[in-house]
Design an enzyme around this catalytic site. Sequence first.
Site, PDB file in Angstrom:
ATOM      1  N   THR A  48       0.814  -1.220   0.000  1.00  0.00           N
ATOM      2  CA  THR A  48       0.000   0.000   0.000  1.00  0.00           C
ATOM      3  C   THR A  48       0.842   1.263   0.000  1.00  0.00           C
ATOM      4  OG1 THR A  48      -1.632  -1.213   1.301  1.00  0.00           O
ATOM      5  CG2 THR A  48      -1.890   1.163   1.175  1.00  0.00           C
ATOM      6  N   TYR A 111     -13.450  -4.456  -2.279  1.00  0.00           N
ATOM      7  CA  TYR A 111     -14.588  -4.146  -3.140  1.00  0.00           C
ATOM      8  C   TYR A 111     -15.609  -5.278  -3.223  1.00  0.00           C
ATOM      9  CZ  TYR A 111     -17.243  -2.144  -7.040  1.00  0.00           C
ATOM     10  OH  TYR A 111     -18.238  -1.633  -7.814  1.00  0.00           O
ATOM     11  N   TYR A 137      -2.885  -9.769   5.350  1.00  0.00           N
ATOM     12  CA  TYR A 137      -2.939  -8.331   5.613  1.00  0.00           C
ATOM     13  C   TYR A 137      -4.398  -7.923   5.769  1.00  0.00           C
ATOM     14  CZ  TYR A 137      -2.161  -3.275   4.801  1.00  0.00           C
ATOM     15  OH  TYR A 137      -2.132  -1.907   4.910  1.00  0.00           O
ATOM     16  N   ARG A 142      -9.416   0.082   4.283  1.00  0.00           N
ATOM     17  CA  ARG A 142      -9.131   0.160   2.854  1.00  0.00           C
ATOM     18  C   ARG A 142      -9.934  -0.861   2.045  1.00  0.00           C
ATOM     19  NH1 ARG A 142      -4.797   3.074   0.970  1.00  0.00           N
ATOM     20  NH2 ARG A 142      -3.468   4.026   2.563  1.00  0.00           N
ATOM     21  N   LYS A 166      -0.498  -9.149   9.229  1.00  0.00           N
ATOM     22  CA  LYS A 166      -0.339  -7.723   9.469  1.00  0.00           C
ATOM     23  C   LYS A 166      -1.719  -7.196   9.835  1.00  0.00           C
ATOM     24  CE  LYS A 166       0.829  -3.323   7.265  1.00  0.00           C
ATOM     25  NZ  LYS A 166       1.176  -2.638   5.992  1.00  0.00           N
ATOM     26  N   ILE A 208       5.003  -3.496  10.703  1.00  0.00           N
ATOM     27  CA  ILE A 208       5.312  -3.076   9.339  1.00  0.00           C
ATOM     28  C   ILE A 208       4.933  -1.605   9.298  1.00  0.00           C
ATOM     29  CG2 ILE A 208       4.812  -3.352   6.884  1.00  0.00           C
ATOM     30  CD1 ILE A 208       4.272  -6.313   7.439  1.00  0.00           C
TER      31      ILE A 208
END
Length: 295
Positions: A48, A111, A137, A142, A166, A208
């Site tokens: 990202t 999405y 992740y 997001r 993550k 991270i």
Amino acid sequence: MAQNIFKGLGIALITPFTQDGEVDYKALTRLVDYQIQNGADFLCILATTGETPCLSTDEKHKIKELVIDRVRGRLPILMGCGGNNTRAVVEELRNTDLRGIDGVLSVCPYYNKPSQEGLYQHFRAIAEASPLPVVLYNVPGRTGINLKPETTVRLAKDCANIIAIKEASGSLEQVDEIIKNKPERFDVISGDDALTFSMVASGAAGSISVIGNALPKEVSRMIRLEFKGEYEAARIIHHRFTELYSLLFVDGNPAGVKALLHEMGFIENVLRLPLVPTRITTLQKMTEILKTLKI
């Protein structure tokens, strides 16, 4: 079963651009050297913070090869490989040259908004296709979907090469639930700089980090102090950056950290649309904090 080697301070590496919008490979080389020299334990590339959705296939390949060549095996490299088309991710894993890469970071499908069973089957397919260890992740802000703790633990138990997650859900309760129920070989890694101190104190294996692009020595020291049980000294470092944590993300990521790195003389303050540089008022506040911190 695979063990997690991505511990301590991981850097969510940015992609620097020149003033005319091309990838600045010289600046990227300097930045990789800076991380190695200042306490980073591993690098996370093409994810990202690297503005990967706006990079061409050729640019991604060149960035990957540059980082591998510059690191020369001194640090593990985790590479982003995810998406919302399971078949396409599987094909990418099968067809990509992964020599020099130590693991893949795969984000929750965005999405589509799959069910928990859909998430499980998605990541199971990726785990079965990947020749490298997989780090999940979870970033609901997001992707629009939260990988729930019970699904994370199920994947950790069922898939031998899923080694960590993550976690950027923003929920310490969720982190605690995963840590309480996970297999011993599986780790939680902080994906939220503001929560790294608390997550490591709760048993996370590291971070991270976005802010680590600019301040690797300080963030690395905080995490290492926590690993040694020196929480008060680590807390002092954490509190020094409390205001900076929020400023880095108020105008979107990586706009904040790119502005910070520009002020430090590392890169041009350039992003690719649809992202734009942080507002001047935010930059002024960050500059004042840097002066106070004498960094």
